[in-house]
Design an enzyme around this catalytic site. Sequence first.
Site, short mmCIF file in Angstrom:
data_model
loop_
_atom_site.label_atom_id
_atom_site.label_comp_id
_atom_site.label_asym_id
_atom_site.label_seq_id
_atom_site.Cartn_x
_atom_site.Cartn_y
_atom_site.Cartn_z
N GLN A 21 0.89 -1.17 0.00
CA GLN A 21 0.00 0.00 0.00
C GLN A 21 0.92 1.21 0.00
O GLN A 21 1.50 1.56 1.02
CB GLN A 21 -0.93 0.00 1.21
N GLN A 45 0.30 4.57 -1.23
CA GLN A 45 -0.21 5.90 -0.92
C GLN A 45 -0.32 6.07 0.59
O GLN A 45 -0.69 5.11 1.26
CB GLN A 45 -1.61 6.11 -1.54
N TYR A 75 -12.83 14.95 0.15
CA TYR A 75 -13.71 14.05 -0.61
C TYR A 75 -15.06 14.71 -0.92
O TYR A 75 -15.42 14.88 -2.07
CB TYR A 75 -13.98 12.76 0.19
N ARG A 110 -10.33 -2.88 7.91
CA ARG A 110 -10.55 -1.63 7.16
C ARG A 110 -10.78 -0.49 8.14
O ARG A 110 -11.77 -0.48 8.90
CB ARG A 110 -11.76 -1.81 6.24
N HIS A 116 -10.83 7.28 -10.46
CA HIS A 116 -9.45 7.74 -10.30
C HIS A 116 -8.62 7.52 -11.57
O HIS A 116 -7.56 8.13 -11.73
CB HIS A 116 -8.77 7.02 -9.14
N HIS A 134 -15.76 4.59 -7.58
CA HIS A 134 -14.78 5.55 -7.06
C HIS A 134 -13.37 5.22 -7.57
O HIS A 134 -12.68 6.08 -8.12
CB HIS A 134 -14.83 5.55 -5.54
N GLU A 135 -12.97 3.98 -7.37
CA GLU A 135 -11.59 3.62 -7.79
C GLU A 135 -11.44 3.72 -9.31
O GLU A 135 -10.40 4.16 -9.80
CB GLU A 135 -11.21 2.22 -7.27
N GLY A 155 -10.84 0.98 1.84
CA GLY A 155 -11.93 0.42 1.06
C GLY A 155 -11.39 -0.01 -0.29
O GLY A 155 -11.59 -1.12 -0.76
N GLY A 156 -10.68 0.93 -0.90
CA GLY A 156 -10.10 0.63 -2.20
C GLY A 156 -8.89 1.49 -2.45
O GLY A 156 -8.69 2.51 -1.79
N GLU A 201 -9.33 13.46 -4.75
CA GLU A 201 -10.46 12.80 -4.08
C GLU A 201 -11.80 13.51 -4.30
O GLU A 201 -12.84 12.86 -4.40
CB GLU A 201 -10.17 12.62 -2.59
N1 BES Z 1 -6.87 6.76 -2.75
C1 BES Z 1 -7.82 6.43 -1.77
C2 BES Z 1 -7.27 5.66 -0.61
C3 BES Z 1 -6.15 6.36 0.15
C4 BES Z 1 -6.22 7.70 0.48
C5 BES Z 1 -5.05 5.64 0.54
C6 BES Z 1 -5.17 8.29 1.17
C7 BES Z 1 -4.02 6.24 1.23
C8 BES Z 1 -4.07 7.59 1.55
C9 BES Z 1 -8.98 5.65 -2.39
O1 BES Z 1 -9.32 6.02 -3.66
C10 BES Z 1 -10.19 5.94 -1.55
O2 BES Z 1 -10.58 7.08 -1.51
N2 BES Z 1 -10.75 4.94 -0.92
C11 BES Z 1 -11.93 5.08 -0.11
C12 BES Z 1 -13.10 4.66 -0.93
C13 BES Z 1 -14.28 5.48 -0.94
C14 BES Z 1 -14.30 6.89 -0.61
C15 BES Z 1 -15.38 5.03 -1.85
C16 BES Z 1 -11.78 4.15 1.08
O3 BES Z 1 -10.78 3.43 1.16
O4 BES Z 1 -12.63 4.16 1.94
ZN ZN Z 2 -10.17 7.97 -3.71
#
Ligand code: BES
Ligand code: ZN
Length: 637
Positions: free
Chosen positions: A170, A172, A412, A586, A330, A326-327, A299-300, A349
């Site tokens: 992971q 990011q 977001y 999660r 991106h 969402h993913e 989540g993703g 985001e």
């Molecule tokens: N890119 C993010 C996850 C992320 C953000 C990882 C910051 C590390 C640092 C991913 O696209 C995301 O926003 N995931 C959300 C999903 C959602 C808002 C539908 C999550 O993981 O909850």
């Molecule tokens: Zn995201």
Amino acid sequence: MRLILPFVLFLAACQQNPKTQNSITTTQISANELKTINAHRPDVFSFSRHDEVKATHLDLELKVNFKQKILEGFVVVKYTVLNPEAKHLVLDTRDLKIKKVEALVEQKNKKIQWRKGDTIAGLGTELIIDLPADHSAIKIHYQTKPEASGLQWLEPEKTSGKKYPYLFTQSQAIHARSWIPVQDTPSVRLTYNAKIQIKPGLRVVMSADNNNQKTTDGLHVFSMNQAIPAYLIALAAGNIEYQKISEHVTVFAEQQDLSAAVYEFATTEAMITATESMYGKYRWGQYDLLVLPPSFPFGGMENPKLSHITPTIIAGDRSLDSLIAHELAHSWSGNLVTNALWQDAWLNEGFTSYIESRIVEAVHGRERMMMEATLAYQSLLDEMNTLNEDMQKLVNPASTSDPDDYFSAVSYDKGRFFLEWMEQQVGRKAFDQFLIQYFDHFAFKSVSTDEMIKYLQQNLIKKHPDKITVQQVNTWLHQPGMPAFFNPPSTLRFDRVKQSANRWSTGIIKATDINTTEWITQEWLHFLRALPKQMTFSQLQELDTALHLTQRQNSEIAHDWLLIAINNQYQPAYSRLIDYLTSIGRVKLIKPLYQAMMQKNELHNLALNIYQKARPGYHNIAIQQLDVIVRLDGTHE
Ligand code: BES
Ligand code: ZN
């Protein structure tokens, strides 16, 4: 200026600040200290001097060693020299063991000098490599440490199949540096090739081409020919199977999870088609999905060509697939056009959350989209209540020592509502046209908020001066809270759900009288959130008996119910709570439950006991956040 630059670099490297010395320190650095120490670097969260020497390509060769929980091998870094005076290539590392650095001169390797520079808690250690005179590629032999923040090594019993170990990355926001020495800033884009050696029989997948190769010798070869920032470099390894489900989509998962995932993600191809018709071509070839083990902390994660997805959205009814939207989104906002710095996270985001809602509307209809918008709006208000005024601004002027602070409901959902508001002002057609143009104009580039706003002024506001004013845009960007001129979302179906909750809680109807037969997941969530904060045991029991809440397998509904159970100390749900917290990792689903328990003196011990049991199964990213909430050493804040 040119002449003094190396001197400034030298001075910076010699700093005597104890927080930056070559010892691993766990003292957290303050935001202001970081800002001062890193003032000469283009990204405060990275040591790299990509304004002088910029990495452009990586050739990775790594061996996956499950026994020692390490990756070992080398990376060859290619780069461009932007400042002819520059003497060094500066990379980010964190907990890496650097063994040897060489220059690749005409196929021969020549040892070159390198040293460690600053070490800053949370950021890692600067790696300063002398540039070879002919600027030939640089090969770094290294290995990771078992505690690498961006890697999770799972014992077989933490997987679905329980027979083979599993590894996933992971990267990011700034964890790529814990498994690759790299310029770990979203301002630098690289292409990469990789050769990954693993025990024969297991599969390796990456955010690159070639994820379904068959090998008998355990060597997996990948290439990523489109330049991406380091935070999108990803790898997973384990007993992973796959099934192609449509033209562009293959689902990867352990055998045990594969068929449920294939069912759950059946809408993905339709989502791609819908997004392409709104914002232009999908530029990454494949869009595959990898279902991770339940300890995946997010989540993703939008790793290009292969999104990483939590198994907690597999609900059996596709009701949580907006996370896929969402993913996927991106692939335009984030991966194609990338935030230049983590301070600009809302460009990734906020845009993505808006596009997600457009995809959901296209695939599942406006009603479902509006229900999700209403839930998001409510959560945004709740979270904003806990944030100081600076943190409530899209452009957050406060500095921080942790880039994750820039990822809140503000980036977001306030970001998303800003875009939705612009769409309403100028009309959907004009706004879609603007976004297509924006993605084209900045494709494969990193953009700052200033650049984006300038582009917005030139290409949208100027054309519609009577619909959007600069002053309104500034309110969105620079004021706390929500603008007074914004209309909150609402839906008739939610109004009815809320009415049921009110009629039940005021004793007008019984729980068995609530007509839930047509409810979808989002209505259940709205119902649970509309209930009074305090309820009696018999009220909770009545709800539970009539609506079977404790036994719900939908992870979001279970989460909201367990939160209610904690807040009201409803003991019949505790064994489910223990099971929930020990089986998934999660953060979004587990952190609020621990927080709620810690807010009740009577539940401290329960929280501690569960956490002690569950902690070894959680990801480092989760542990970092939970350790300060549930203090196993018995201290309290
Ligand atoms: N890119 C993010 C996850 C992320 C953000 C990882 C910051 C590390 C640092 C991913 O696209 C995301 O926003 N995931 C959300 C999903 C959602 C808002 C539908 C999550 O993981 O909850
Ligand atoms: Zn995201």
